[in-house]
Enzyme design. Structure first.
Site, PDB file in Angstrom:
ATOM      1  N   TYR A 184      14.679  30.065   8.604  1.00 55.48           N
ATOM      2  CA  TYR A 184      13.410  30.626   9.094  1.00 55.48           C
ATOM      3  C   TYR A 184      13.394  30.686  10.617  1.00 55.48           C
ATOM      4  CZ  TYR A 184      11.064  30.356   4.562  1.00 55.48           C
ATOM      5  OH  TYR A 184      10.694  30.560   3.272  1.00 55.48           O
ATOM      6  N   MET A 215      10.884  24.392   2.813  1.00 56.26           N
ATOM      7  CA  MET A 215      10.171  23.589   1.802  1.00 56.26           C
ATOM      8  C   MET A 215      11.136  22.838   0.874  1.00 56.26           C
ATOM      9  SD  MET A 215       7.313  24.687  -1.013  1.00 56.26           S
ATOM     10  CE  MET A 215       6.147  25.368   0.130  1.00 56.26           C
ATOM     11  N   LYS A 220       0.843  -1.200   0.000  1.00 60.54           N
ATOM     12  CA  LYS A 220       0.000   0.000   0.000  1.00 60.54           C
ATOM     13  C   LYS A 220       0.881   1.254   0.000  1.00 60.54           C
ATOM     14  CE  LYS A 220      -0.670  -0.719   4.947  1.00 60.54           C
ATOM     15  NZ  LYS A 220      -1.066   0.096   6.051  1.00 60.54           N
ATOM     16  N   ARG A 257     -10.255  -0.523  15.155  1.00 55.32           N
ATOM     17  CA  ARG A 257     -10.043   0.297  13.970  1.00 55.32           C
ATOM     18  C   ARG A 257     -10.909  -0.269  12.867  1.00 55.32           C
ATOM     19  NH1 ARG A 257      -4.047   0.975  11.276  1.00 55.32           N
ATOM     20  NH2 ARG A 257      -4.537  -1.147  10.651  1.00 55.32           N
TER      21      ARG A 257
END
Ligand SMILES: Cc1ncc(COP(=O)(O)O)c(C=O)c1O
Length: 368
Positions: free
Chosen positions: A261, A309, A43, A139
């Site tokens: 940053y 980023m 998956k 779940r």
């Protein structure tokens, strides 16, 4: 986004995926379960490594059963694994029964509602399904009382082709947890109620709990991709990926200067900062800010300041100047620094590092 026509020399970051190592990991797990059937969980695009490559690689290694989470993943995977079985862990979506039939996909039925739909859809048609039983994870899956409702009602079961009855371990990576033993007991009780089909409980970590957890089939994911299934022990798996990124600028820094940053790193002495072309948009997690390491050759370099980023910054003061020129490579994941190392630094698990691997990397598959 793949970059088939862009030469490697133009790449800012290269992710190399060793398919022979994936095959070898499949074989290691097969040996660990002594011939019990090994299904592969592919998956999330083969845990980020590319299901289009991982699927055929595992077929080549002898895998005939695959698990994915979602219907769309199953439909895509059908193109890569021939006639192999594809099981959909997320179960049966409303109104989608025809798609399961048309693409030969096997729903993992996890509720009475899904059970009723599939049972009336497939009656006597022999289309297979799995049954997911909940052994304490709350779940997906049928809890024991619902399982009993089915078992006590032979009419519901008549004509249903049950391939596997499965459950999932919630704490198999925590060696001290008592939950795993409790789940094993609950699973055996569930099998007493519903003894049809194959029994399947273990994921990667569960395999290493030994034979009582193996039943008829195991269902491993992360270990195939090289992450350690037995935390705090030597990793029995082969590493499958290497991630390196280029230095695109170096800067001299002085006492009082700040980096990145939020002025996330304060320079305390004359230093050299290398800016490297990877960021959180590539799955290099922001939680790694000021808390990770890379390597230039054998030199371990600390990440300083925040992950942005597209960029990260390392302190390369201690690295010989000729090794940290613009264009030089920094190992982010590789022989010196595993997926699990990076995960630990980011306060997460190997699963998240792998499945976050970005689409901007120049991907190279070796040993197909
Ligand atoms: C239901 C189920 N089975 C098997 C797996 C594979 O687990 P692992 O990657 O730990 O081997 C997963 C992964 O999340 C899962 O959700």
């Amino acid at each position: 986004m793949t970059s088939p026509n862009i030469p490697e020399s133009h790449a800012s970051a290269i992710l190399t995926i060793d398919l022979a190592a994936v095959r070898e990991n499949y074989n290691i797990l097969k040996r660990a379960v002594n011939g019990v059937e090994c299904a592969a969980v592919v998956k999330a695009n083969g845990y980020g490594l590319g299901a289009d490559k991982i699927g055929p690689t595992l077929v080549k290694a002898g895998c005939t059963k695959f698990f994915v989470a979602h219907l769309e993943e199953g439909i895509k995977l059908r193109n890569y694994v021939g006639d192999a079985e594809i099981h959909i862990l997320g179960g049966l979506l409303p109104g989608a029964s025809d798609a399961y039939r048309d693409h030969q996909l096997i729903p993992v039925i996890g509720s009475l509602r899904e059970f009723a739909i599939w049972s009336s859809y497939t009656k006597y048609s022999n289309l297979p399904c799995d049954i997911h039983v909940d052994t304490g994870m709350l779940r997906l899956g049928l809890p024991p009382d619902e399982l009993r409702q089915i078992a006590d009602n032979p009419e519901l079961l008549a004509g249903l082709n049950i391939s596997n009855v499965l459950s999932h371990l919630a704490s198999a990576d925590e060696l001290e947890s008592s939950q795993t033993g409790k789940q094993l007991k609950a699973y055996k009780e569930a099998r007493d109620i519903l003894p049809m089909g194959n029994a399947c409980l273990a994921n990667s970590s569960g395999i290493f709990f030994g034979t009582p957890y193996h039943f008829d089939m195991v269902r491993q994911g992360v270990a195939l991709y090289g992450a350690n299934p037995i935390l705090d022990s030597k990793n029995p798996m082969q590493p499958t990926i290497n991630l390196k990124a280029r230095i695109i600028q170096t800067r001299e820094a002085h006492v009082g200067d700040t980096v990145g940053y939020g002025a996330g790193h304060k320079v305390t002495g004359h230093s050299k900062i290398a800016t490297v072309a990877v960021g959180y948009a590539d799955g290099y997690l922001r939680s790694l800010s000021s808390n990770a390491f890379g390597y230039i050759g054998e030199h371990r370099i600390p990440l300083v300041g925040r992950v942005s980023m597209d960029l990260i910054t390392f302190d390369v003061t201690q690295v010989p100047v000729n090794l940290c020129t613009v264009g030089a490579w920094v190992e982010l994941i590789g022989p010196n620094h595993s997926v699990d190392d990076l995960a630990k630094e980011g306060g997460t698990i190997g699963y998240e590092v792998l499945t976050s691997l970005g689409s901007r990397f120049h991907r190279i598959y070796i040993n197909e």
